[in-house]
Every structure is written in structure tokens, then in C-alpha cells.
Design an enzyme around this catalytic site. Sequence first.
Site, PDB file in Angstrom:
ATOM      1  N   ASP A  19      49.037  36.179  26.407  1.00 50.43           N
ATOM      2  CA  ASP A  19      48.658  36.977  27.575  1.00 50.43           C
ATOM      3  C   ASP A  19      48.957  36.205  28.859  1.00 50.43           C
ATOM      4  O   ASP A  19      48.145  36.178  29.782  1.00 50.43           O
ATOM      5  CB  ASP A  19      47.176  37.362  27.486  1.00 50.43           C
ATOM      6  CG  ASP A  19      46.818  38.526  28.412  1.00 50.43           C
ATOM      7  OD1 ASP A  19      47.743  39.178  28.923  1.00 50.43           O
ATOM      8  OD2 ASP A  19      45.624  38.777  28.621  1.00 50.43           O
ATOM      9  N   LYS A  41      37.481  40.805  38.300  1.00 47.96           N
ATOM     10  CA  LYS A  41      36.967  41.669  37.247  1.00 47.96           C
ATOM     11  C   LYS A  41      38.128  41.939  36.318  1.00 47.96           C
ATOM     12  O   LYS A  41      39.173  42.429  36.764  1.00 47.96           O
ATOM     13  CB  LYS A  41      36.460  42.961  37.882  1.00 47.96           C
ATOM     14  CG  LYS A  41      35.734  43.860  36.932  1.00 47.96           C
ATOM     15  CD  LYS A  41      35.113  45.008  37.692  1.00 47.96           C
ATOM     16  CE  LYS A  41      34.367  45.913  36.753  1.00 47.96           C
ATOM     17  NZ  LYS A  41      33.721  47.007  37.468  1.00 47.96           N
ATOM     18  N   GLY A  42      37.982  41.565  35.073  1.00 49.35           N
ATOM     19  CA  GLY A  42      39.052  41.812  34.117  1.00 49.35           C
ATOM     20  C   GLY A  42      38.634  42.949  33.199  1.00 49.35           C
ATOM     21  O   GLY A  42      37.624  43.615  33.431  1.00 49.35           O
ATOM     22  N   ALA A  43      39.435  43.130  32.157  1.00 43.28           N
ATOM     23  CA  ALA A  43      39.150  44.209  31.226  1.00 43.28           C
ATOM     24  C   ALA A  43      37.860  43.943  30.466  1.00 43.28           C
ATOM     25  O   ALA A  43      37.208  44.866  29.982  1.00 43.28           O
ATOM     26  CB  ALA A  43      40.319  44.355  30.271  1.00 43.28           C
ATOM     27  N   GLY A  87      35.255  41.584  31.473  1.00 44.39           N
ATOM     28  CA  GLY A  87      34.061  41.080  32.129  1.00 44.39           C
ATOM     29  C   GLY A  87      34.251  40.832  33.603  1.00 44.39           C
ATOM     30  O   GLY A  87      35.276  41.164  34.189  1.00 44.39           O
TER      31      GLY A  87
HETATM   32  N1  LIG Z   1      37.637  29.336  36.274  1.00 46.51           N
HETATM   33  C1  LIG Z   1      37.896  30.235  37.219  1.00 46.51           C
HETATM   34  N2  LIG Z   1      37.865  29.882  38.519  1.00 46.51           N
HETATM   35  C2  LIG Z   1      38.136  30.793  39.473  1.00 46.51           C
HETATM   36  N3  LIG Z   1      38.459  32.078  39.229  1.00 46.51           N
HETATM   37  C3  LIG Z   1      38.494  32.497  37.956  1.00 46.51           C
HETATM   38  C4  LIG Z   1      38.209  31.607  36.883  1.00 46.51           C
HETATM   39  N4  LIG Z   1      38.336  32.293  35.720  1.00 46.51           N
HETATM   40  C5  LIG Z   1      38.678  33.541  36.059  1.00 46.51           C
HETATM   41  N5  LIG Z   1      38.771  33.689  37.394  1.00 46.51           N
HETATM   42  C6  LIG Z   1      39.119  34.923  38.143  1.00 46.51           C
HETATM   43  O1  LIG Z   1      38.655  36.062  37.428  1.00 46.51           O
HETATM   44  C7  LIG Z   1      39.762  36.885  37.011  1.00 46.51           C
HETATM   45  C8  LIG Z   1      39.468  37.506  35.641  1.00 46.51           C
HETATM   46  O2  LIG Z   1      39.248  36.474  34.693  1.00 46.51           O
HETATM   47  P1  LIG Z   1      39.660  36.586  33.166  1.00 46.51           P
HETATM   48  O3  LIG Z   1      41.151  36.775  33.078  1.00 46.51           O
HETATM   49  O4  LIG Z   1      39.112  35.441  32.416  1.00 46.51           O
HETATM   50  O5  LIG Z   1      38.912  37.923  32.752  1.00 46.51           O
HETATM   51  P2  LIG Z   1      39.333  39.003  31.691  1.00 46.51           P
HETATM   52  O6  LIG Z   1      38.265  40.039  31.691  1.00 46.51           O
HETATM   53  O7  LIG Z   1      39.615  38.359  30.375  1.00 46.51           O
HETATM   54  O8  LIG Z   1      40.654  39.550  32.352  1.00 46.51           O
HETATM   55  P3  LIG Z   1      41.881  40.339  31.739  1.00 46.51           P
HETATM   56  O9  LIG Z   1      41.657  41.768  32.079  1.00 46.51           O
HETATM   57  O10 LIG Z   1      43.016  39.743  32.511  1.00 46.51           O
HETATM   58  O11 LIG Z   1      41.974  40.044  30.289  1.00 46.51           O
HETATM   59  C9  LIG Z   1      40.969  35.949  37.032  1.00 46.51           C
HETATM   60  O12 LIG Z   1      42.156  36.639  37.246  1.00 46.51           O
HETATM   61  C10 LIG Z   1      40.631  35.032  38.217  1.00 46.51           C
HETATM   62  O13 LIG Z   1      40.974  35.649  39.436  1.00 46.51           O
END
Ligand SMILES: Nc1ncnc2c1ncn2[C@@H]1O[C@H](COP(=O)(O)OP(=O)(O)OP(=O)(O)O)[C@@H](O)[C@H]1O
Length: 483
Positions: free
Chosen positions: A137, A21-23, A25
Site C-alpha cells: 500500500d 482520517k484514513g479508511a 481510523g
Molecule cells: N505517525 C504519524 N505522524 C503524523 N501523522 C500521521 C502519522 N501516522 C499517520 N498520520 C496521518 O494520518 C493519515 C492516516 O493514517 P493511516 O494511513 O495510518 O490511516 P489509515 O486509516 O490506515 O489510512 P488509509 O485509508 O490510507 O489506509 C496519514 O496519511 C498521515 O497524514
Amino acid sequence: MTDDVDAHIHEKFELQKRLGKGAYGIVWKAYDKRSRETVALKKIFDAFRNPTDSQRTFREVMFLQEFGKHPNVIKLYNIFRADNDRDIYLAFEFMEADLHNVIKKGSILKDVHKQYIMCQLFRAIRFLHSGNVLHRDLKPSNVLLDADCRVKLADFGLARSLSSLEDYPEGQKMPDLTEYVATRWYRSPEILLAAKRYTKGVDMWSLGCILAEMLIGRALFPGSSTINQIERIMNTITKPSRQDIASIGSHYAASVLEKMPQRPRKPLDLIITQSQTAAIDMVQRLLVFAPQKRLTVEQCLVHPYVVQFHNPSEEPTLHYEVYPPLPDHVQLGIDDYRDRLYEMIDEQKASFKRIQHDKIRPFSPKDKSRAPIAQAECSDTDYDTARSLQKSTSMDKNTSSSHDSSTGTLRERAQSAESRTSKGSNGDMRNGNGSAISNGIKQRRRSIERSRLFANIKPSKILHPHKLISRGDKDYENFEKKY
Ligand SMILES: Nc1ncnc2c1ncn2[C@@H]1O[C@H](COP(=O)(O)OP(=O)(O)OP(=O)(O)O)[C@@H](O)[C@H]1O
């Protein structure tokens, strides 16, 4: 933020587990019922909440499409609208782990893995930088890994085209760097000190932090605030000169740094103790205050720490600048980004239809009569079919990208690499790493992963790990002379 997923997405995918779960989604491991592939499905919540988020979503998709052709950048397979027209779903190729989790688990990574990971990261960043784009990032959780220790860079939400910043219209305000939301721990001094201009050096700094984190097993500068972050950095890196400070073009850098409480310095070589000289040297040359004095990505690729993996044929560059299709310096309205993104989805589907159509044509003399039907029958599935067609074409053309598939061929290749390495290889390292990496992955895949772990690392390096060190030392001397 809700875990709810639209019904039409449930129809296409079987959601298996939440990966992260990131910021912005949630990411799930999911099974794509049509392509029968495992994918990572990311739901971006309120992707078009305001113009800033809309622009971020737009940029992320645009850059992923542009850079996903590089073997070390995550591939975006598909984009889906949500019923509410606010969220959006992105289907990516699936990766087994991210570097943050691997580091957290402890001693999984041996020196050779760290070197290989860094080399692949440099390849990905070289590709971006050659298109004049910054990732902005870079952090371990955005570095995805598979059991072969293969790296794919993810999360292009903060990526920016340098040219769009350099070409800023006169009199127009540059975007404020204080809006910069990249994870603090990997931010460079010039960002923390609100410099006016970005350079490629911001990514090089983050890469230095990532390498240091792999070497010491924890974040190097885990600052609790911007000021604490600057303090931690200044207590560790070589003291910058007045010119260095002036060079970042920050109004208040000098005064902030002067007011900083004087604490005893703990230099990098006292923090990173148990590592090869070349590793420490690379961190020291990346974590330099003045951005222009940091190693460039090209210099990194020939640095002794990774030079054994250096292979120009696997380090492609772009010969054009990547520019967003909508002006980057003007923030448009929510609808502009959403409409353009939806248009791009449609355009892409149409172009994939054409690819598939062209692929079908040469196969049969009846093609002429079949072609319009093939075209007429194109639906969402064509996008996936065309994707696999494209995949197989690029595999034919370029063996370095053949690892994108998890077909028998890959296993055969991996197994043959395994049998080559096992003839007199360093068994401890191979077994130790193989089992460790697969800890977090399903049990039933363990044996395959163990054999795949080193599949992509040149066997000679594994057979004779000591050679890495001796060769490294010689390279190190040459590098020293050159830079
Ligand atoms: N293609 C993938 N395969 C497996 N795990 C993934 C993949 N993409 C993302 N993840 C997992 O999901 C997490 C969050 O993904 P992502 O960084 O794209 O989300 P975000 O909401 O943009 O996060 P952030 O808060 O870092 O900006 C990643 O750290 C990883 O653990």
C-alpha cells in the site's frame, strides 16, 4: 466513525489536533502526559468487526513491531485497548507531514529532497523485502516526513508475508486479489489484471508512481475505475510483449488488453519533462509492465538518481523471513486475533519490564534488594520508560538512529550541519526549502526547522549541488552499461 475517545486515553494523552482520517481510523497529534512526548495517536475503529478486519489489525501491529526497528519505518510506541473491546488505539512516533500534503503544497521539494526521499524509501523497502514481506500500500500519504526531510514509512495494514503466500497449501484457494483494497492509483498492472501471484514488483511499481508524482506534482495515473486505471497505464508505459503479458499469470489479461481502445501513447518522458535524465530513467525502469523486469530495490539503491545517498551501512537487511505468528492463509475467528493481540500487548509489556529491570541492575550495589520492587512497581508507565531507555541505547550504538530523538543533541548536530553548509552553500535552495516545508508547521518552530531541513543530507551534496548532476551523469552511464 466517531471522534469519541475513551476516558482512559484522555487521561494518558492530551489530544491536540486531528492529523488525518484514513479508511480505518482517525489519527490525532497528541501529547503523551507520561513520556512528555508528542505522538500520533491512531484509533482504529471496529478493529475486530469481522475476521478480515481483525486479521488486518493483527498483521498491522505484528509487522509494525517487526519493522519499526528500521530508521525509515514508523515506530509503534504503544497499543491500548478500548473499553468497548472493539476499537484499538496505537501510539506512534509523531511526524510533521505526509508526502501527499507536501506534494500538494507545490514547489517545496527540490531535486535533492526528492532523491533523498526516494533513497530512504528504498532503504525501508529493502528491509521489508529482505524479510520477504510486501508493503502493498505504498502511496504518498503513507510516506511520513519530518522537517529534516527524513522519511518514515507507515500503514502496514495491507502488508503480507510472501512466504505465507508461496507456501499455500495445495488445493487451498489463494486470497482473491480482487479483494485488494490498496489505493488504485498506485496499483501495478498485475494487480489490476487480477494476476494469481504477488511479487515484490508490486511495491516497486508503487515506488515508481510515487517518484513520478514528486516529479510532476500530481498523481501520474489518477484512474477513476480499474479499467480506466489500466487504460491510463497502457497509454503511457512501453507496450508489453505477449510473453510479458503471459508472465503475470492472469487469465484474462490478454483479452482485456486487446479490447482496450487504442489511444495515442503519451510516453513517460513527455509527461515528466522538467526532470533530470536519471529521474526519468528510474521511473521508466520501475513502471515496466512485467514485474520481473522492474528494478529491484537493490538495483534502485545504486541507480544514479539516488546513488549519492547510497551507503550500505545505512541499508540494513533482515536475515530471516518474517512470518506472522498465526497462519496467514487461514482466516481465524475474530476472538483468535483479538486474544492473540491482547496477549502480545501483555507479553510485550512484560518483556519491557524485564528490559527496564536489567537496565536498573548494574547501577547500584543495592540492586538485588531493589529489583523485585522495581518489578513489582511496573505498570503501564514502564513501557514508556523502557522505550526511552531502549531509544537511548540504540542511539549510543547507532548514530544513524539518533535522529529519533528530538533532543538538544539532534539540534546541535543539525545546527552544526547548518553552519557547515552555510559556509558557501547554495543559499537559495536552503532558504527556499526550509521556509516552504515549515509552512504547514507551527510558526514558532520555523527557525529550528529551517536549520534542520538539511541536517541529515550530506553537507557536501548541498554545498555543491551541481556535483550531484555531473556525478549523476557519470553514474548513469555506468548504470546503463550494467543493466
Ligand atoms: N505517525 C504519524 N505522524 C503524523 N501523522 C500521521 C502519522 N501516522 C499517520 N498520520 C496521518 O494520518 C493519515 C492516516 O493514517 P493511516 O494511513 O495510518 O490511516 P489509515 O486509516 O490506515 O489510512 P488509509 O485509508 O490510507 O489506509 C496519514 O496519511 C498521515 O497524514
